[in-house]
Design a protein around this motif. Structure first.
Motif, PDB file in Angstrom:
ATOM      1  N   GLU A   1      31.710  72.061  71.248  1.00 49.74           N
ATOM      2  CA  GLU A   1      31.401  70.394  72.490  1.00 49.74           C
ATOM      3  C   GLU A   1      31.536  69.554  71.329  1.00 49.74           C
ATOM      4  OE1 GLU A   1      27.510  71.612  74.195  1.00 49.74           O
ATOM      5  OE2 GLU A   1      26.898  72.975  73.633  1.00 49.74           O
ATOM      6  N   ASN A   2      31.548  69.074  70.353  1.00 56.52           N
ATOM      7  CA  ASN A   2      32.178  67.874  69.801  1.00 56.52           C
ATOM      8  C   ASN A   2      33.938  67.858  69.376  1.00 56.52           C
ATOM      9  OD1 ASN A   2      29.636  66.525  69.850  1.00 56.52           O
ATOM     10  ND2 ASN A   2      28.900  68.693  69.037  1.00 56.52           N
ATOM     11  N   ALA A   3      34.367  68.509  70.055  1.00 53.91           N
ATOM     12  CA  ALA A   3      36.310  68.143  69.618  1.00 53.91           C
ATOM     13  C   ALA A   3      36.424  67.422  71.071  1.00 53.91           C
ATOM     14  CB  ALA A   3      36.603  69.639  69.656  1.00 53.91           C
ATOM     15  N   LEU A   4      38.342  67.623  70.074  1.00 51.96           N
ATOM     16  CA  LEU A   4      38.390  65.889  71.028  1.00 51.96           C
ATOM     17  C   LEU A   4      39.390  66.651  72.200  1.00 51.96           C
ATOM     18  CD1 LEU A   4      38.900  62.996  69.133  1.00 51.96           C
ATOM     19  CD2 LEU A   4      37.409  63.526  70.713  1.00 51.96           C
ATOM     20  N   LEU A   5      40.342  67.835  71.889  1.00 55.70           N
ATOM     21  CA  LEU A   5      40.700  68.446  72.213  1.00 55.70           C
ATOM     22  C   LEU A   5      40.689  69.433  73.139  1.00 55.70           C
ATOM     23  CD1 LEU A   5      44.350  66.922  69.916  1.00 55.70           C
ATOM     24  CD2 LEU A   5      43.790  65.711  72.005  1.00 55.70           C
ATOM     25  N   SER A   6      40.973  70.342  71.463  1.00 57.87           N
ATOM     26  CA  SER A   6      40.387  72.261  72.927  1.00 57.87           C
ATOM     27  C   SER A   6      39.408  72.420  72.088  1.00 57.87           C
ATOM     28  CB  SER A   6      42.163  72.689  72.363  1.00 57.87           C
ATOM     29  OG  SER A   6      42.095  72.810  71.125  1.00 57.87           O
ATOM     30  N   THR A   7      38.743  73.193  73.324  1.00 60.55           N
ATOM     31  CA  THR A   7      37.419  73.840  72.815  1.00 60.55           C
ATOM     32  C   THR A   7      37.595  75.748  72.277  1.00 60.55           C
ATOM     33  OG1 THR A   7      36.624  74.178  74.940  1.00 60.55           O
ATOM     34  CG2 THR A   7      36.271  72.163  74.151  1.00 60.55           C
TER      35      THR A   7
ATOM     36  N   CYS B   1      40.610  65.250  62.018  1.00 62.22           N
ATOM     37  CA  CYS B   1      39.850  64.137  61.926  1.00 62.22           C
ATOM     38  C   CYS B   1      38.810  64.083  62.024  1.00 62.22           C
ATOM     39  CB  CYS B   1      41.139  63.184  62.024  1.00 62.22           C
ATOM     40  SG  CYS B   1      42.008  62.567  61.372  1.00 62.22           S
ATOM     41  N   ARG B   2      38.546  64.233  63.722  1.00 58.64           N
ATOM     42  CA  ARG B   2      37.551  64.482  64.716  1.00 58.64           C
ATOM     43  C   ARG B   2      36.735  65.667  63.443  1.00 58.64           C
ATOM     44  NH1 ARG B   2      34.126  61.604  67.791  1.00 58.64           N
ATOM     45  NH2 ARG B   2      33.166  63.876  69.026  1.00 58.64           N
ATOM     46  N   MET B   3      36.510  66.504  63.128  1.00 54.19           N
ATOM     47  CA  MET B   3      35.773  67.643  62.581  1.00 54.19           C
ATOM     48  C   MET B   3      35.573  66.942  61.573  1.00 54.19           C
ATOM     49  SD  MET B   3      34.894  69.962  63.979  1.00 54.19           S
ATOM     50  CE  MET B   3      35.504  68.807  66.302  1.00 54.19           C
ATOM     51  N   ILE B   4      35.756  66.633  61.092  1.00 51.64           N
ATOM     52  CA  ILE B   4      35.871  65.455  59.263  1.00 51.64           C
ATOM     53  C   ILE B   4      34.670  64.339  60.030  1.00 51.64           C
ATOM     54  CG2 ILE B   4      36.775  63.831  57.564  1.00 51.64           C
ATOM     55  CD1 ILE B   4      39.051  65.288  57.531  1.00 51.64           C
ATOM     56  N   TYR B   5      35.282  64.241  60.414  1.00 54.05           N
ATOM     57  CA  TYR B   5      33.537  62.807  61.537  1.00 54.05           C
ATOM     58  C   TYR B   5      32.846  63.805  61.980  1.00 54.05           C
ATOM     59  CZ  TYR B   5      32.472  59.138  64.661  1.00 54.05           C
ATOM     60  OH  TYR B   5      32.180  58.344  65.787  1.00 54.05           O
ATOM     61  N   LEU B   6      32.710  64.594  62.274  1.00 53.94           N
ATOM     62  CA  LEU B   6      31.439  65.456  62.931  1.00 53.94           C
ATOM     63  C   LEU B   6      31.080  65.746  61.627  1.00 53.94           C
ATOM     64  CD1 LEU B   6      30.275  66.891  65.142  1.00 53.94           C
ATOM     65  CD2 LEU B   6      31.703  68.397  64.941  1.00 53.94           C
TER      66      LEU B   6
END
Length: 120
Positions: free
Chosen positions: A96-102, A22-27
Motif C-alpha cells: 500500500e506504500n509502493a509507488l509503482l506496483s503492488t 528507493c521508496r522502500m528505503i524511504y518507508l
C-alpha cells in the motif's frame, strides 16, 4: 531504431526498480524515525498513549505513509519505573506504500522498532 526498441525496456525496468527500491528505503527510514520519536517521547513524564499516537501521526502522515500501526510495550508508558524498557514498533504494509506496483510485495509488511530505557 532497433537498438532503441531493444534497450528502452531494459532502461525502463532498471529505472522503475531503482525508484521502487528507493521508496522502500524511504518507508523503512520513515517508520524508524516515527518509532524513535515515539520512544523518545515516552520517557517524558505524563505522556499518554494518545500523545504517542499523535506524534506518530504527525510524522507518518506528513511523509504520506498509509495504513501504519503503532504498537507500544507496555501500552501505557506512565506505568514504567526507572531501568525498565519501553519498546515502540511501527508497522506498515509494503504494497500500500509502493509507488509503482503492488503485486511485487504481496502481503509483505515493513516493521521498525526502537527500545529505550527509562532513566528517571
Amino acid at each position: 531504431m532497433i537498438e532503441f526498441a531493444v534497450c528502452l525496456p531494459v532502461f525502463l525496468l532498471i529505472t522503475m526498480g531503482t525508484i521502487e527500491t528507493c521508496r522502500m528505503i524511504y518507508l523503512r527510514q520513515s517508520l524508524k524515525i516515527a518509532a524513535y520519536e515515539c520512544a523518545r517521547l515516552a520517557v517524558v513524564p505524563g505522556i499518554t498513549p494518545a500523545d504517542l499516537q499523535d506524534q506518530c501521526d504527525v510524522i507518518l502522515l506528513g511523509r504520506n505513509i498509509k495504513n501504519y500501526a503503532l504498537n507500544c510495550t507496555p501500552s501505557d508508558p506512565s506505568s514504567l519505573d526507572y531501568g525498565e524498557m519501553f519498546v515502540s514498533t511501527v508497522d506498515a504494509p509494503a504494497s500500500e506504500n509502493a509507488l509503482l506496483s503492488t503485486w511485487i510485495y504481496g502481503s509483505a509488511s515493513v516493521s521498525e522498532s526502537v527500545s529505550i530505557m527509562i532513566e528517571y
